[in-house]
Design an enzyme around this catalytic site. Structure first.
Site, mmCIF file in Angstrom:
data_model
loop_
_atom_site.group_PDB
_atom_site.id
_atom_site.type_symbol
_atom_site.label_atom_id
_atom_site.label_comp_id
_atom_site.label_asym_id
_atom_site.label_seq_id
_atom_site.Cartn_x
_atom_site.Cartn_y
_atom_site.Cartn_z
ATOM 1 N N TYR A 17 102.805 14.003 76.642
ATOM 2 C CA TYR A 17 103.549 15.240 76.889
ATOM 3 C C TYR A 17 104.713 15.288 75.910
ATOM 4 O O TYR A 17 105.378 14.269 75.665
ATOM 5 C CB TYR A 17 104.084 15.283 78.315
ATOM 6 C CG TYR A 17 105.023 16.452 78.569
ATOM 7 C CD1 TYR A 17 104.531 17.687 78.955
ATOM 8 C CD2 TYR A 17 106.401 16.317 78.392
ATOM 9 C CE1 TYR A 17 105.374 18.762 79.155
ATOM 10 C CE2 TYR A 17 107.256 17.389 78.589
ATOM 11 C CZ TYR A 17 106.737 18.610 78.972
ATOM 12 O OH TYR A 17 107.575 19.668 79.160
ATOM 13 N N GLU A 49 106.419 23.777 74.201
ATOM 14 C CA GLU A 49 105.854 22.695 75.010
ATOM 15 C C GLU A 49 104.421 22.407 74.587
ATOM 16 O O GLU A 49 103.598 23.321 74.497
ATOM 17 C CB GLU A 49 105.891 23.072 76.492
ATOM 18 C CG GLU A 49 105.322 21.986 77.408
ATOM 19 C CD GLU A 49 105.275 22.417 78.860
ATOM 20 O OE1 GLU A 49 106.068 21.879 79.661
ATOM 21 O OE2 GLU A 49 104.459 23.310 79.195
#
Length: 403
Positions: A125, A213
């Protein structure tokens, strides 16, 4: 301004950020053809089909009334057609959309990156956003990427790393290497990650992103580092520098009342309360919302008409507020500095006459330049509009309206 995954990936490619390749389509037939193209390019029978909406949680979300997930794997052209038929035109409900869900108008047919090879694949992530507490951009990353990143942040916050970047300067080489090291990478994957993170940060700054993101950030079996998914938000105030990006705006994903308000240069945000408010100035608007709550009501919206309010903007504001069936009263709170109170009062009267059949109470509090003249205009208009000078008076009238 939010972008779809396929749009964001195309922008990232301009900054040499490797991405999971795909083809965005809006028909079942086009989905079949896209699958065949992906199969030819990769030599792989598998392709991933993803609903394109402005919300996360698509992998766990379902099309309303069905078991169809927002992200699915197709093993043939027939599979691709079936999945596309289930997704297109359907309403996808995820943890981020709420019960209302979002309609799927496009899907992305993407290459499968989970193919077997000499090395194990791995999901990470990574996101970049502004840390307002420090005034610096922060890169947040974790070895635990994928659909459950929220649970990772909640249950094991020690697995979330942060790297701050001084504003006005680039991401330093040692910082990019530190990120790759903390992700447990080595060899070719380490080098590729350093390049990826550096180019991604350049994209974040170059595109004036508010948030970027990548989840998952993916290591393939042949040690490549790519963006499998991408959420990108562009700072609205910077769109004047990015005409090409502004053209990507998808108004079908936005609240219709907010889109309409934008056409009149009104700063409008829809809320869930019962008192509509129209104010000039963001600070006064926030104070007005507090006053509504203290009076026993709940603000139904944030609406700042700015310093150039006139009959047209007031009428537009009225119309937008009244589209909300939950509104039981409207409070207009204007401090006349740049804008004269009598001009606003005239706009209120004109808008009231144009709209007609307004059943809910309207409370107008005008203070500042020409406030006395404005109150006289409203009091002598013969309309069912209640005027106030003091904020406490307006609060009492709101309290009675929602009681």
């Amino acid at each position: 301004m939010n972008l779809h995954e396929y749009q964001a990936k195309e922008l990232l490619k301009k900054y040499n950020v490797p991405v999971q390749e795909g083809i965005a389509v809006d028909t079942v037939m086009a989905a079949e053809e896209a699958y065949r193209q992906i199969k030819t390019q990769t030599g792989n029978n598998f392709a991933v089909i993803k609903a394109q909406i402005h919300a996360g949680g698509r992998g766990k979300g379902k099309i309303e009334g069905t078991e169809q997930r927002g992200v699915a794997v197709a093993k043939s052209a027939e599979d691709a057609a079936t999945i596309a038929k289930n997704l297109l035109g359907g309403t996808l409900v995820t943890i981020q959309t709420g019960a209302a869900g979002k309609k799927v108008n496009k899907i992305l047919v993407a290459q499968d990156v989970y193919y077997p090879g000499p090395n194990p694949v791995k999901e990470f992530y990574l996101s970049i956003l502004l840390d307002r507490a420090t005034g610096m951009n922060v890169i947040m990353y974790s070895t635990e990427g994928g659909m459950d990143i929220e649970e990772v942040a909640h249950n094991t916050p020690d697995k979330i790393f942060k790297e701050w970047v001084h504003p006005g300067g680039p991401l330093q080489g040692f910082q990019a290497r530190k990120i790759a090291f903390n992700l447990g990478l080595s060899g070719e994957a380490f080098k590729n990650c350093v390049k990826f993170v550096t180019n991604l940060y350049n994209a974040y700054v170059g595109l004036d992103c508010g948030m970027l993101e990548i989840n998952p950030l993916f290591k393939t079996s042949d040690e490549k580092i790519i963006a499998v998914d991408c959420k990108m938000n562009i700072d609205d105030n910077a769109l004047m520098r990015h005409a090409d990006v502004a053209a990507l705006r998808d108004v079908s994903e936005e609240d219709p009342t907010e889109v309409e308000a934008g056409q009149y240069n009104l700063n409008f945000v829809k809320l869930d309360g019962n008192v509509g408010c129209m104010v000039n100035g963001a600070g006064l608007a926030m104070a007005t919302m507090d006053m509504i709550k203290l009076s026993g009501g709940e603000p139904a919206n944030f609406l700042d008409v700015g310093g150039t309010a006139n009959a047209q903007t007031v009428e537009a504001g009225f119309r937008i507020i009244m589209k909300d069936p939950n509104v039981k009263a409207i409070l207009i709170n204007i401090f006349g500095g740049i804008v004269r109170c009598d001009r606003v009062a005239a706009g209120v009267i004109e808008a009231y006459n144009k709209l007609g059949n307004i059943e809910i109470p309207i409370i107008v509090r005008l203070q500042g330049t020409n406030a006395v003249e404005a109150k006289k205009l409203i009091d002598e208009s013969g309309l069912k509009v209640q005027s106030a000078i003091l904020l406490s008076e307006a609060a009492d009238l709101v309290k009675k309206a929602v009681a």
